[in-house]
Motif scaffolding. Structure first.
Motif, mmCIF file in Angstrom:
data_model
loop_
_atom_site.group_PDB
_atom_site.id
_atom_site.type_symbol
_atom_site.label_atom_id
_atom_site.label_comp_id
_atom_site.label_asym_id
_atom_site.label_seq_id
_atom_site.Cartn_x
_atom_site.Cartn_y
_atom_site.Cartn_z
ATOM 1 N N ALA A 1 -15.856 -54.897 -29.597
ATOM 2 C CA ALA A 1 -14.639 -56.269 -29.873
ATOM 3 C C ALA A 1 -13.413 -54.549 -29.795
ATOM 4 N N LEU A 2 -14.254 -53.347 -29.809
ATOM 5 C CA LEU A 2 -12.928 -52.741 -29.610
ATOM 6 C C LEU A 2 -13.143 -52.227 -28.448
ATOM 7 N N ARG A 3 -14.202 -52.097 -27.236
ATOM 8 C CA ARG A 3 -14.091 -52.011 -26.106
ATOM 9 C C ARG A 3 -12.614 -52.758 -25.385
ATOM 10 N N GLU A 4 -12.899 -54.412 -25.538
ATOM 11 C CA GLU A 4 -12.202 -55.495 -24.893
ATOM 12 C C GLU A 4 -10.577 -54.969 -25.637
ATOM 13 N N ARG A 5 -10.860 -54.273 -27.046
ATOM 14 C CA ARG A 5 -8.995 -54.101 -27.918
ATOM 15 C C ARG A 5 -8.292 -53.079 -27.410
ATOM 16 N N TYR A 6 -9.147 -52.116 -26.902
ATOM 17 C CA TYR A 6 -8.386 -50.627 -27.034
ATOM 18 C C TYR A 6 -10.359 -50.204 -25.717
ATOM 19 N N THR B 1 -38.743 -45.889 -33.071
ATOM 20 C CA THR B 1 -39.110 -46.671 -32.307
ATOM 21 C C THR B 1 -37.256 -46.535 -31.984
ATOM 22 N N ARG B 2 -36.786 -46.789 -30.689
ATOM 23 C CA ARG B 2 -35.691 -46.898 -29.982
ATOM 24 C C ARG B 2 -35.251 -47.734 -29.884
ATOM 25 N N HIS B 3 -35.378 -49.406 -30.478
ATOM 26 C CA HIS B 3 -34.285 -50.301 -30.719
ATOM 27 C C HIS B 3 -33.186 -50.468 -30.373
ATOM 28 N N ASP B 4 -33.139 -49.360 -31.757
ATOM 29 C CA ASP B 4 -31.816 -49.878 -31.965
ATOM 30 C C ASP B 4 -30.515 -48.932 -30.841
ATOM 31 N N ALA B 5 -30.916 -48.164 -30.758
ATOM 32 C CA ALA B 5 -30.197 -47.127 -30.225
ATOM 33 C C ALA B 5 -30.110 -48.378 -28.702
ATOM 34 N N GLU B 6 -31.101 -49.007 -27.866
ATOM 35 C CA GLU B 6 -31.499 -49.014 -26.994
ATOM 36 C C GLU B 6 -30.037 -50.791 -26.731
ATOM 37 N N ARG B 7 -29.951 -51.347 -27.844
ATOM 38 C CA ARG B 7 -28.771 -52.472 -28.474
ATOM 39 C C ARG B 7 -27.897 -51.769 -28.303
ATOM 40 N N ILE B 8 -27.656 -50.583 -28.140
ATOM 41 C CA ILE B 8 -25.893 -50.082 -28.694
ATOM 42 C C ILE B 8 -26.057 -49.756 -27.339
ATOM 43 N N ALA C 1 -21.171 -55.923 -32.570
ATOM 44 C CA ALA C 1 -19.908 -57.123 -32.765
ATOM 45 C C ALA C 1 -18.914 -55.894 -32.300
ATOM 46 N N THR C 2 -18.437 -54.975 -32.613
ATOM 47 C CA THR C 2 -17.704 -54.033 -32.891
ATOM 48 C C THR C 2 -17.016 -53.257 -32.319
ATOM 49 N N LEU C 3 -18.465 -52.709 -31.570
ATOM 50 C CA LEU C 3 -18.740 -51.643 -30.640
ATOM 51 C C LEU C 3 -17.893 -53.059 -29.141
ATOM 52 N N GLU D 1 -26.987 -51.316 -24.817
ATOM 53 C CA GLU D 1 -26.603 -53.205 -23.739
ATOM 54 C C GLU D 1 -25.687 -52.947 -23.669
ATOM 55 N N THR D 2 -24.201 -52.110 -24.468
ATOM 56 C CA THR D 2 -22.618 -52.990 -24.902
ATOM 57 C C THR D 2 -22.326 -51.974 -24.238
ATOM 58 N N GLY D 3 -22.584 -51.126 -23.718
ATOM 59 C CA GLY D 3 -22.433 -49.896 -22.601
ATOM 60 C C GLY D 3 -21.782 -48.432 -23.582
ATOM 61 N N VAL D 4 -21.724 -48.532 -24.498
ATOM 62 C CA VAL D 4 -21.210 -47.090 -25.403
ATOM 63 C C VAL D 4 -22.771 -46.563 -25.505
ATOM 64 N N ASP D 5 -22.426 -44.998 -25.695
ATOM 65 C CA ASP D 5 -23.696 -44.011 -26.255
ATOM 66 C C ASP D 5 -24.273 -44.034 -27.162
ATOM 67 N N ALA D 6 -25.066 -43.695 -27.038
ATOM 68 C CA ALA D 6 -26.348 -43.777 -28.301
ATOM 69 C C ALA D 6 -27.646 -42.942 -28.090
ATOM 70 N N ILE D 7 -27.206 -41.805 -29.629
ATOM 71 C CA ILE D 7 -28.320 -41.438 -29.482
ATOM 72 C C ILE D 7 -29.453 -41.532 -30.033
ATOM 73 N N GLN D 8 -30.740 -42.008 -30.808
ATOM 74 C CA GLN D 8 -31.514 -42.001 -31.864
ATOM 75 C C GLN D 8 -31.935 -41.076 -32.892
ATOM 76 N N ILE D 9 -31.943 -40.927 -34.083
ATOM 77 C CA ILE D 9 -32.738 -39.662 -34.444
ATOM 78 C C ILE D 9 -33.685 -40.883 -35.140
ATOM 79 N N ASN D 10 -34.828 -40.164 -34.476
ATOM 80 C CA ASN D 10 -36.354 -40.966 -35.343
ATOM 81 C C ASN D 10 -36.438 -39.654 -37.214
ATOM 82 N N THR D 11 -36.600 -39.338 -37.607
ATOM 83 C CA THR D 11 -36.999 -39.084 -38.387
ATOM 84 C C THR D 11 -38.291 -39.463 -39.043
#
Lengths: 332, 115
Positions: A112-117, A131-138, A108-110, A140-150
């Protein structure tokens, strides 16, 4: 009993007794494969005397280290921090227990930021055990994400963040920009990076830590600050139950406030508990779902995640007290 | 279980020390983990013992000192003992406390043997 070898020497634990066992020789030779959990502090290698204080007998010596156990991590973190600050990147370390709504808030933050700036560069480093689920969700907002699996790891460390950051397009873009100038890592060399506002960060990097309110508290990643996210579906006493994290955080976000009407969550009590462990903790209440409170969060981000100025608050309070005293004395 | 990572860090420091000033094994490792450092001492001990076999720490006695917590009370303007995070100032009962002791997490020294 001696906790070192289990002998019946009558000294208290944590003691400094001689481990030569002259009085009750027991077999000391074949322990190479014998160290197990219950063999706590097995000293059987100490054929001779393990203390420097017995001259002629011992080859033992003491090496003073006086090193921080987290020193190696802290060195990487300091390097990350120099890098982030040099490029004007505001890096935040988002920490919470699993299920607090971190990823939903981040998405939601990403958006909103994309919209504002739209020109403000954004990037995300996602930490999870697998899993890569979270990075994939990110993404989808159009922002680059890298998943680190620990893997089995319970937290991100500074080196993981350095590795991930080096692979992010954000880093490459800022670096490429920097190299057109003398690369002195001064914020002003990056003037041509789209700056949505005259001041504030040149880019935002969100590091979403592994969902865990304990371990990530200790690991500095080089971030400007830790943001602890607590949802109102959790207990209001979580700041007291996991004090190290709330003590380490700069900001606490109380998330899912849209659910408050359905819950017995006492907001004031929660805030009191949080300030009990960290009097300088800043607090924002919001709902990533219905968007209420999001503006204040975005403003905080774009102001560069300002620290609470405890001293200024203190001085203001004392001045007010002084003024009240002056007034009452002049009236008298 | 971040104590396993901490134990790994301790072992790396010991190995680094051995590269600088070679020794055969550690007979005693002395650590400091303050009461406010966020470390579970028994877990740290367990992790060190689990890692030790086959390393320089095999067979080492592990001493862990636990300095008491201390904080600066902004209201009293004095250092006070702090038994745990979230506890009040024992003098004024307030919470304007800044922890400044008992947060140490350090390797103090190693007693080593050369043979």
């Amino acid at each position: 009993m001696c906790v070192v070898c289990g002998c019946s020497s009558a000294q208290s634990p944590g003691h400094d007794h001689h481990h030569d066992h002259a009085d009750h020789a027991h077999p000391h030779a074949d322990t190479a494969s014998a160290v197990a959990v219950d063999a706590r502090g097995d000293l059987h290698y100490g054929q001779g005397e393990a203390r420097v204080s017995v001259p002629g007998l011992s080859q033992a010596r003491t090496i003073r280290l006086e090193q921080d156990i987290l020193g190696e991590n802290d060195r990487h973190a300091a390097q990350n921090r120099r890098h982030f600050e040099g490029h004007g990147v505001l890096a935040l370390n988002l920490v919470s227990s699993p299920g607090s709504g971190k990823t939903t808030l981040l998405c939601a933050t990403l958006r909103a930021l994309r919209e504002r700036y739209p020109d403000l560069p954004l990037a995300v480093i996602e930490g999870d055990q697998q899993t890569r689920h979270d990075a994939e969700r990110i993404r989808e907002t159009g922002v680059d994400a890298i998943q680190i699996n620990t893997g089995k790891g319970c937290h991100l460390d500074a080196r993981m963040v350095a590795d991930a950051y080096a692979r992010l397009p954000l880093h490459q873009a800022l670096h490429a920009a920097g190299h057109q100038h003398a690369h002195d890592h001064h914020p002003n060399v990056h003037r041509h990076v789209p700056a949505p506002r005259p001041t504030g960060p040149a880019a935002l990097l969100f590091i979403e830590n592994v969902g865990n309110l304990v371990c990530p508290a200790l690991w500095d990643l080089g971030e400007a600050g830790k943001v602890a996210i607590l949802s109102v579906t959790e207990g209001e006493d979580k700041p007291l139950k996991y004090p190290d994290m709330f003590a380490a955080a700069r900001l606490m976000i109380l998330n899912k406030t849209d659910l408050l009407p359905h819950l017995d969550f006492d907001v004031q009590r929660c805030l009191d508990y949080a300030r009990q462990v960290n009097p300088q903790l800043q607090v924002l209440q919001l709902s990533a779902r219905d968007g209420s409170g999001m503006d204040a969060w975005l403003d905080w981000l774009l102001a560069g995640a300002p620290q609470a100025d405890a001293r200024a608050a203190r001085i203001a309070a004392l001045e007010a007290e002084l003024a009240a005293l002056k007034q009452s004395s002049s009236e008298a | 279980m971040h104590e396993v990572s901490l134990a790994g860090g301790i072992l790396s420091s010991v190995e680094a020390a051995a590269r600088q000033d070679p020794f055969a094994r550690v007979s005693r490792l002395r650590l400091e983990a303050g009461k406010l450092a966020g470390v579970e001492i028994s877990a740290l001990r367990f992790a060190l013992e689990a890692l030790a076999p086959g390393t320089l720490l095999e067979g080492a006695v592990i001493d862990i000192e636990e300095p008491e917590g201390q904080a600066w009370c902004l209201d009293c303007a004095v250092n006070v003992p702090l038994v745990e995070r979230g506890a009040p100032c024992p003098q004024c009962g307030g919470f304007w406390l800044q922890a400044n002791g008992g947060t140490e997490l350090r390797i103090l020294d190693l007693q080593v043997e050369d043979h």
